[in-house]
Design a protein around this motif. Sequence first.
Motif, PDB file in Angstrom:
ATOM      1  N   ALA A 380      24.517 -80.560  41.985  1.00 35.45           N
ATOM      2  CA  ALA A 380      24.930 -81.778  41.296  1.00 35.45           C
ATOM      3  C   ALA A 380      25.096 -82.920  42.295  1.00 35.45           C
ATOM      4  O   ALA A 380      24.618 -84.035  42.077  1.00 35.45           O
ATOM      5  CB  ALA A 380      26.234 -81.521  40.543  1.00 35.45           C
ATOM      6  N   HIS A 381      25.755 -82.617  43.391  1.00 39.55           N
ATOM      7  CA  HIS A 381      25.984 -83.660  44.386  1.00 39.55           C
ATOM      8  C   HIS A 381      24.672 -84.156  44.988  1.00 39.55           C
ATOM      9  O   HIS A 381      24.451 -85.362  45.105  1.00 39.55           O
ATOM     10  CB  HIS A 381      26.904 -83.130  45.492  1.00 39.55           C
ATOM     11  N   VAL A 382      23.848 -83.218  45.343  1.00 41.67           N
ATOM     12  CA  VAL A 382      22.600 -83.598  46.005  1.00 41.67           C
ATOM     13  C   VAL A 382      21.724 -84.428  45.078  1.00 41.67           C
ATOM     14  O   VAL A 382      21.201 -85.474  45.463  1.00 41.67           O
ATOM     15  CB  VAL A 382      21.850 -82.334  46.493  1.00 41.67           C
ATOM     16  N   VAL A 383      21.629 -83.953  43.856  1.00 40.82           N
ATOM     17  CA  VAL A 383      20.763 -84.670  42.921  1.00 40.82           C
ATOM     18  C   VAL A 383      21.297 -86.066  42.655  1.00 40.82           C
ATOM     19  O   VAL A 383      20.549 -87.041  42.605  1.00 40.82           O
ATOM     20  CB  VAL A 383      20.624 -83.858  41.608  1.00 40.82           C
ATOM     21  N   ALA A 384      22.616 -86.158  42.497  1.00 36.62           N
ATOM     22  CA  ALA A 384      23.200 -87.469  42.222  1.00 36.62           C
ATOM     23  C   ALA A 384      22.940 -88.415  43.380  1.00 36.62           C
ATOM     24  O   ALA A 384      22.557 -89.573  43.195  1.00 36.62           O
ATOM     25  CB  ALA A 384      24.689 -87.310  41.962  1.00 36.62           C
TER      26      ALA A 384
END
Lengths: 1014, 354
Positions: A380-384
């Motif tokens: 989630a963090h990386v994609v965001a």
Amino acid sequence: MDDAPDANELEWMAFQHMIPDEDDDGGFDYSELPPPSPSEPSRLADPSVIADSDSSASSKQFLLEMTEGYTRTSSKTDHVKRNRDTYSGSASSCQEMSSKRARGTSASCSSPPLLDTSYVQESLSANNNLLRWDSVTAPPCSISDIPILKEDNEFPCKLPCKRAADIEGECIPVTGSSGSRVYVKILKPSTCRSYNSKIFGGYGSGLLSKPIEKMIEEAERESFEQACKSYTTEEDQNVSDTSLRTTNEELWVDKYAPKSFTELLSDEQTNREVLSWLKQWDSCVFGMKITSSSKEVLATLRRQSHSSQSKSFSLGRTSLNGVSSQGLSSSGYAGVSSKQTTDTTSNGSWITKRQIDNGELEHKVLLLCGPPGLGKTTLAHVVAKHCGYRVVEINASDDRVATTLQGKILDAIQMKSVMGDCKPNCLIIDEIDGALGGAEGKGAIASLLEIVSAEKKMVVQKESEFNDEPTQKTSKRRGGAMVHKLSRPVICICNDQYVPTLRLLRQVARVHVFMQPSINRVVTRLKNICHKESYKANPRALTALAEHTECDIRSCLNTLQFLHRKNEDLKTLDVASQIVGRKDMTSSIFDIWSEIFQKRKAKSASVVRSGDISERFKQEQQEFFRLHELFLHHGDYELTTDGIFENYLHIRYHDSSLQKTSKCLDLICDSEIFRRRAFMRQHFFINGYQPSFAIAIRRLIAQVDRPNIEWPKAFHKYSLEFSSNKDMLKSWLSSMSPSTSRSLSYACLVQDLVPFLLTIISPNLRTVASQLLSQVEREVMNQLVDTMLGYGISYKTSKFGIKHEYTAENQGLVLEPPLHRVIAFKDLAPTYRQLSSTLRQMIGHEVEMEKIHRESSACIARGKEAAPLQTNILKEMDVLNMECSHLTNVHYPDSTSVEDTIEALADQNCISASKGTESIQGGEVKGSQNSSLIKAAKTSAQLFANVKKPVTTAVQQSSSFFDRFKKSSSYLMTCGKIVENKATLQRDSRPLLYKFNEGFTNAIKRPMFMRDFL
Amino acid sequence: MLWVDKYRPHTLDKVMVHQQEAQNLKNLIAQGDCPHLLFYGPSGAGKKTLIMALLREMYGAGAEKVKVENKLWKVEAGSRKIEVELTTISSNYHVELNPSDAGFQDRYVVQEIIKEMAKSKPLSVAGIKSFKVLVLNEVDKLSKEAQHSLRRTMEKYSAACRLVLCCNSASKVIEAVRSRCLNVRITAPAEDEIVKVLLHVAKKEGLQLSPAFAGRIAFHSNRNLRRAILSLEACKVHQYPFTDSQPVQTTDWEQYIVEVASDIMNEQSPKRLFLVRGKLYELLVNCIPPELILKRLLLELMKKLDSELKHEVCHWAAFYEHRMQLGQKAIFHLEAFVAKFMSIYKKFLIATFG
């Protein structure tokens, strides 16, 4: 057009194209490179780009666009820079050179093995130049705003200005290759640092994964270290690696956490779906018209293949670049949009063009679920970050009461960071299932849903308005118009998606279930990390570790680091034995059951074959402990046993003489007896032995095939029906007449009585009217009725006429209580005769009649027991009551005639009595009259006034009679009818006039009892 | 009114079965006092009839005027208050109740009601006993605690009330209680006794009943007098005049158990076991006590069983019935018995027929 590649394929190609370097450079981190992020806004505002870009370039750029994130920005910058160079031609030669070098590092990523300090510095400054240049060329930026340049020992940094007068202090003239001249300020190194940090901090760390000043710091620290180590050769040139050396205490989990999209370990399909979901937000968050939904891209590419449409496509890209394309939205654009619509619909895409235009998504919330340690949060963090969002995380450690959460969500959605970082927010609600349990959690989820659905409603509403307008015209303004909707992506993360509180959210959100990454991938990564940490671990051990933790990369890394710190090598043995901690997992009941019924594929086959008995023993021991632990942790033994009992017969184990089955049942019974014992005596420690039963059963019947396990329902169903039948019988027993029920007990009811009773009460009778029955039949009928009454049975209209099969044909007349239920067995015809519905009706009628008869006779008997006087009065009252009821139909002709009749009958005893009563309780009478008969009340009031005087004497005379009434009144008090009776008494005692009304009966009315009718 | 009730003897003189016991009871009462009594015997043997006749013998016809009361007992047990609702049947002279209906709180009910009766001790009038009688039904279903609490109160309040206990099996009544009572065993009437009663009933009803048919009814009644009379009436309703070949109606649940037994004998497999489980559930749902199911099933199975297996099967039936008492979910134990039987039988079949 037809042979155009599939969208996914295309995407994949894009990946392949852009990421070949990953393997070569040994984990070179893109995000570690300083991407020139501030160039983004300026570039977007630069019209020259539009003018320059030809179709091929734009297509390339589009591909780049696909691959997201830094890759995109860096390569774009190159492109832009090239454009700019050709356009303005104002870059100085040294800048040109450095930017080229920068391009070299960023694009090809072929960093030389030996990178000295000066080189790093140089490349950094080169990048800085780039940044600066972009800002300079941007028209809205005033020149004084951007005076950044880094002064170094070797490279004097410059501050470009058109005029030297604008620059305070020392300046240097610079001539570009094209001949244009600018002036650049020279800064002192000391001021430079602070200036830099200020500028960069304020200007935004942008799309960089680390703020630029940090990188500079790191670079300096690196150079310092290198100086200290007197230029000892380094194998690893990674900036991250260098920093690792200094911060040795950092957890490997954090240290090697994936920092870019391509590094993610999780399943690629999931990654890509999450990414494409997030990219759908682009239209509303960044105001872009074209999302990178793969289908969309495909459609665009197809369009692009037609040369005729190349122009319109470039316009489409314009809108992608965020330039307000209002002015450009000529007929060409409209053509594209209509074309797009047809394309997408023909593709069967689930996002229609309309939705994209409105910035409305089908699912506004993304729900990621999966077991811990698979990298949900990381993804989630990386994609965001990858998509250019600022991550706002709410996790279990935060206060998550409904109101607080709502506030936080709204903040995240509507607010922007003041601190320079102008990226939009992306809300990540982590661990939404665990901490949100209970009533509080429900409120929190509800508030989240409210926010989501409220937007939807509004959208729907607007949609309807919008439909009235001409579609084509407004379709483009929609994106800007929607201000109030949930305009930022929300990602929720949970472990168990079937937690009850999440039920509603699941319906709204797009759910992605995480799969375990393949062991190979995990092991490769682990190997890589071990290699970097120069920790020796053989691949087999790593594989074992990954299997052991069920691919939980977090616990793998923690274990490795732990062992590393202890300076121990990882051996297979360590993993298998319990030196390495096992996760304390609570499994769902279905897992428990399948653990019991399903044998694991024998991993120990090799061990068995080797014939080492002690080894085998060890293996089994471990298995035992594992299962024991598992069952013990679950704890609900009753449910476990029930589930086994319900399902074990469907397991196909080899058992010719049913010995296993019998044994298995014995074990189930043992478990059940244990549990009862523990419960009865409150000796709950006994329950500690429960897992052994389950394990023993497992050893008996477990098979390799996957069992089809059902939730145990049969016992529950049985107990419900049983208790309803039991209650029915008990209430029946208590409703019988005591003389009957005292000789019966609950147990003998169903065993002896009911089967015969049902036969006895269904005799073979002719279905004729009861008057036509012969003497013998009459006798039978009487006996039947007597029996039914004695046992409190009757026929009633059933509410569920069709429910019971045996009553279906009888038009809903069933026994009450439903005794037939307890002797109805499946596949067994009832032994008693089925009565026809008419006969049932007749019997039912007879029973009711007899019941009334008995009641009334009982009433009479009771009355006879009472004093004869009271009976007399009761009778009188009855008479009067009767007449009173008739009175309502009788009209008083007029007042005068009434008076006449009254006088005529004034001497009657009963009248005087009634007068007496009236005179005593006049007020009361009046009140009741009012309520009952207004008209009658009026006349009687008149009468009262008229007749009062002549009868006073009579009242005195009849005092004894009056006393009688007093007594009677006390008796009647119990009936609760006293007031009404008196009123009627007083009214009825007056001469009544029966007036003949046509249509009314003029029959003689006299008091009757119910018993006389029967 | 059913014949069962109609021809129930109301006095000890008129009883047709257990005349000896009736005579003894009569003598006991004639002496003026009466100990606590414990009647035990199978269902349908005439325990209740004897008790009612006994009460009438003691107090005259007034004991037959009974009323039903649904009473709420409020008991203080230590710090907490317990409310128990129970139905009682009472006359001026006695109280009947079924304490086991109160479930695990039966102990408090027993204590409380005896104390209450002791409080209102009737005056000694000539011809009327100076004590009340408390009839407790289904004592064997009382919890052990309740039975223990009974034994002290029995002694303490014996001046005010006499207990008449009634149960099916004396073995489930604790020794201490049994020793405080005069035990009266009411055996199941023999078949010829039943025939006698049936013929008597038929005579009174003016029916033609052949002794052969009465014998058949008696045979099918399993020496249960109530069932025999009900069965006679059912047969009469079904077909009259009687013929000797007329089928005697049996109960549905017994027929069902016969079916279950033949299912078991026909095939022994897990699949069949599952089918049998469904049928056992059916029986349990219809309020047939599991012990009875097990017993009937065993009897039905024994009919067709090779004699060399009979002993073993009986042993296992007893084994599983015992475990059923220890456990809670009867279906487990019933199925365990069926599985065991299947296993034994199948082994036997394989050994015999290969």
